[in-house]
Write a protein that holds these residues in place. Structure first.
Motif, PDB file in Angstrom:
ATOM      1  N   GLN A   1      -1.232   7.914   2.996  1.00 36.51           N
ATOM      2  CA  GLN A   1      -1.979   7.022   3.425  1.00 36.51           C
ATOM      3  C   GLN A   1      -0.641   5.860   3.955  1.00 36.51           C
ATOM      4  OE1 GLN A   1      -4.754   5.089   0.703  1.00 36.51           O
ATOM      5  NE2 GLN A   1      -5.157   7.145   0.328  1.00 36.51           N
ATOM      6  N   SER A   2       0.255   5.871   3.083  1.00 42.39           N
ATOM      7  CA  SER A   2       1.455   5.067   3.272  1.00 42.39           C
ATOM      8  C   SER A   2       2.181   5.441   4.715  1.00 42.39           C
ATOM      9  CB  SER A   2       2.556   4.962   2.103  1.00 42.39           C
ATOM     10  OG  SER A   2       2.214   4.409   1.073  1.00 42.39           O
ATOM     11  N   LEU A   3       2.236   6.540   5.004  1.00 40.84           N
ATOM     12  CA  LEU A   3       3.094   7.114   6.069  1.00 40.84           C
ATOM     13  C   LEU A   3       2.176   6.721   7.377  1.00 40.84           C
ATOM     14  CD1 LEU A   3       4.802   8.920   8.051  1.00 40.84           C
ATOM     15  CD2 LEU A   3       3.165  10.847   7.255  1.00 40.84           C
ATOM     16  N   TYR A   4       0.876   7.147   7.364  1.00 39.93           N
ATOM     17  CA  TYR A   4      -0.126   6.678   8.406  1.00 39.93           C
ATOM     18  C   TYR A   4      -0.060   5.325   8.682  1.00 39.93           C
ATOM     19  CZ  TYR A   4      -1.222  11.512   7.904  1.00 39.93           C
ATOM     20  OH  TYR A   4      -1.248  12.975   7.804  1.00 39.93           O
ATOM     21  N   LYS A   5      -0.037   4.305   7.597  1.00 37.71           N
ATOM     22  CA  LYS A   5       0.091   3.020   7.822  1.00 37.71           C
ATOM     23  C   LYS A   5       1.349   2.466   8.741  1.00 37.71           C
ATOM     24  CE  LYS A   5      -3.296   1.734   3.876  1.00 37.71           C
ATOM     25  NZ  LYS A   5      -3.146   1.035   2.595  1.00 37.71           N
ATOM     26  N   SER A   6       2.249   3.061   8.222  1.00 31.58           N
ATOM     27  CA  SER A   6       3.375   2.736   8.690  1.00 31.58           C
ATOM     28  C   SER A   6       3.594   2.980  10.331  1.00 31.58           C
ATOM     29  CB  SER A   6       4.851   3.580   8.190  1.00 31.58           C
ATOM     30  OG  SER A   6       5.009   4.869   8.598  1.00 31.58           O
ATOM     31  N   ILE A   7       2.853   4.009  10.628  1.00 32.53           N
ATOM     32  CA  ILE A   7       2.878   4.161  12.265  1.00 32.53           C
ATOM     33  C   ILE A   7       1.733   3.691  12.982  1.00 32.53           C
ATOM     34  CG2 ILE A   7       4.438   6.388  12.051  1.00 32.53           C
ATOM     35  CD1 ILE A   7       1.957   8.189  12.274  1.00 32.53           C
ATOM     36  N   GLY A   8       0.891   3.003  12.345  1.00 31.25           N
ATOM     37  CA  GLY A   8      -0.360   2.102  12.957  1.00 31.25           C
ATOM     38  C   GLY A   8      -1.441   2.569  12.689  1.00 31.25           C
TER      39      GLY A   8
ATOM     40  N   LEU B   1     -10.227   8.587   2.760  1.00 26.17           N
ATOM     41  CA  LEU B   1     -10.059   7.616   3.618  1.00 26.17           C
ATOM     42  C   LEU B   1     -10.138   7.581   5.045  1.00 26.17           C
ATOM     43  CD1 LEU B   1      -9.933   4.215   3.630  1.00 26.17           C
ATOM     44  CD2 LEU B   1      -7.289   4.600   3.211  1.00 26.17           C
ATOM     45  N   LYS B   2     -11.071   7.134   5.816  1.00 23.89           N
ATOM     46  CA  LYS B   2     -10.738   7.322   7.318  1.00 23.89           C
ATOM     47  C   LYS B   2     -10.071   6.398   7.797  1.00 23.89           C
ATOM     48  CE  LYS B   2     -13.723   7.698  11.522  1.00 23.89           C
ATOM     49  NZ  LYS B   2     -15.296   7.720  11.932  1.00 23.89           N
ATOM     50  N   MET B   3      -8.920   6.724   8.514  1.00 27.73           N
ATOM     51  CA  MET B   3      -8.151   5.776   9.263  1.00 27.73           C
ATOM     52  C   MET B   3      -8.019   5.932  10.620  1.00 27.73           C
ATOM     53  SD  MET B   3      -5.202   6.100   6.272  1.00 27.73           S
ATOM     54  CE  MET B   3      -4.091   4.652   6.816  1.00 27.73           C
ATOM     55  N   LYS B   4      -7.904   4.793  11.433  1.00 25.84           N
ATOM     56  CA  LYS B   4      -8.098   4.806  12.966  1.00 25.84           C
ATOM     57  C   LYS B   4      -6.826   4.239  13.540  1.00 25.84           C
ATOM     58  CE  LYS B   4     -11.432   3.636  16.140  1.00 25.84           C
ATOM     59  NZ  LYS B   4     -12.686   3.039  16.612  1.00 25.84           N
ATOM     60  N   TYR B   5      -6.359   5.078  14.546  1.00 32.14           N
ATOM     61  CA  TYR B   5      -5.288   4.289  15.161  1.00 32.14           C
ATOM     62  C   TYR B   5      -5.533   3.298  16.278  1.00 32.14           C
ATOM     63  CZ  TYR B   5      -0.585   4.890  17.284  1.00 32.14           C
ATOM     64  OH  TYR B   5       0.632   4.386  17.731  1.00 32.14           O
ATOM     65  N   THR B   6      -4.440   2.383  16.119  1.00 34.17           N
ATOM     66  CA  THR B   6      -4.554   1.348  16.845  1.00 34.17           C
ATOM     67  C   THR B   6      -3.480   1.701  18.077  1.00 34.17           C
ATOM     68  OG1 THR B   6      -4.680  -0.461  14.903  1.00 34.17           O
ATOM     69  CG2 THR B   6      -4.082  -1.164  17.109  1.00 34.17           C
ATOM     70  N   LYS B   7      -4.053   1.759  19.526  1.00 41.87           N
ATOM     71  CA  LYS B   7      -3.388   1.897  20.481  1.00 41.87           C
ATOM     72  C   LYS B   7      -2.243   1.151  20.772  1.00 41.87           C
ATOM     73  CE  LYS B   7      -4.142   3.236  25.229  1.00 41.87           C
ATOM     74  NZ  LYS B   7      -4.953   3.532  26.475  1.00 41.87           N
ATOM     75  N   GLY B   8      -1.321   1.834  21.324  1.00 37.73           N
ATOM     76  CA  GLY B   8       0.041   0.769  21.650  1.00 37.73           C
ATOM     77  C   GLY B   8       0.916   0.729  20.603  1.00 37.73           C
TER      78      GLY B   8
ATOM     79  N   ILE C   1       3.062   2.411  18.615  1.00 37.53           N
ATOM     80  CA  ILE C   1       4.063   3.453  18.036  1.00 37.53           C
ATOM     81  C   ILE C   1       5.392   2.734  17.787  1.00 37.53           C
ATOM     82  CG2 ILE C   1       5.230   5.598  19.134  1.00 37.53           C
ATOM     83  CD1 ILE C   1       2.949   6.082  20.682  1.00 37.53           C
ATOM     84  N   CYS C   2       5.625   3.197  16.432  1.00 37.08           N
ATOM     85  CA  CYS C   2       6.851   2.864  15.948  1.00 37.08           C
ATOM     86  C   CYS C   2       8.014   3.824  15.688  1.00 37.08           C
ATOM     87  CB  CYS C   2       6.931   2.024  14.681  1.00 37.08           C
ATOM     88  SG  CYS C   2       6.925   2.987  13.238  1.00 37.08           S
TER      89      CYS C   2
END
Length: 157
Positions: free
Chosen positions: A120-127, A146-153, A155-156
Motif C-alpha cells: 500500500q505504501s509503495l502504491y501510494k508513493s507512485i500516485g 483495498l481498491k486503489m485508483k491511479y491519478t493520471k499524470g 508519475i514520480c
C-alpha cells in the motif's frame, strides 16, 4: 535500475512457476505465481496485456493490465528474492507508462490486501489513492482488499 518490460511468452510462465515460494510474511501471495493463479486467470483473457520484467537478462517479475469495461486493472508480482530491493516501484512505473501508451483513459486501479501495508505504501508513493474496501474470494476464502485508483499524470521517479 534498468528494467525492460516485454510481452510475456508461454515459456516465461514455466520460469515463473519454478520460482521459490515467497517468504513467510508474503506467503498468502504465493498462489499468484502458481498453477491456477494470476497467469492462468489472465493469460487467455481478451483485452489483457501481460509483461515480463527483466533485469540483467533475468525475469525478476511480471505485471499485467486487464481492461474490464471502462476500468483497467493493474497487477504486479516480483520474484521472491527481489522483494524489498526497489524493483516493485520500477516495474510498477514501467507498467503504468505502458498503460498510457496503450490507452487514452485515465482509469487504472489495483487491489491490495488490507494486511499488505508495505505494498500500500509503495502504491501510494507512485500516485495510487485509496478508493474503497472490497472482499474477494481467493481460493475459496474471503479476503479483504483495498481498491486503489491511479491519478493520471502523477508519475514520480
Amino acid at each position: 535500475m534498468n528494467i525492460v518490460l516485454s510481452s510475456l511468452e508461454p515459456n516465461d510462465i514455466t520460469i515463473i512457476r519454478e520460482w521459490k515460494p515467497y517468504p513467510a510474511e508474503f506467503s498468502e501471495l504465493d498462489y499468484a505465481l502458481r498453477e491456477g493463479g494470476w497467469l492462468d486467470e489472465f493469460y487467455p483473457y481478451p483485452n489483457t496485456h501481460l509483461f515480463t520484467a527483466k533485469w540483467e537478462n533475468e525475469i525478476i517479475g511480471f505485471s499485467l493490465l486487464s481492461i474490464q469495461g471502462v476500468e483497467t486493472e493493474f497487477r504486479i508480482a516480483l520474484k521472491p528474492d527481489k522483494i524489498g530491493k526497489g524493483f516493485g516501484k520500477t516495474v510498477a512505473l514501467a507498467t503504468i507508462t505502458e498503460f498510457y501508451k496503450l490507452h487514452e483513459e485515465d482509469s487504472l486501479y489495483l487491489i491490495v490486501r488490507l494486511s499488505n501495508t508495505v505494498a500500500q505504501s509503495l502504491y501510494k508513493s507512485i500516485g495510487f489513492i485509496p478508493d474503497q474496501e472490497v472482499t474477494k474470494d481467493i481460493q475459496g476464502i474471503p479476503v479483504q482488499f483495498l481498491k486503489m485508483k491511479y491519478t493520471k499524470g502523477y508519475i514520480c521517479g
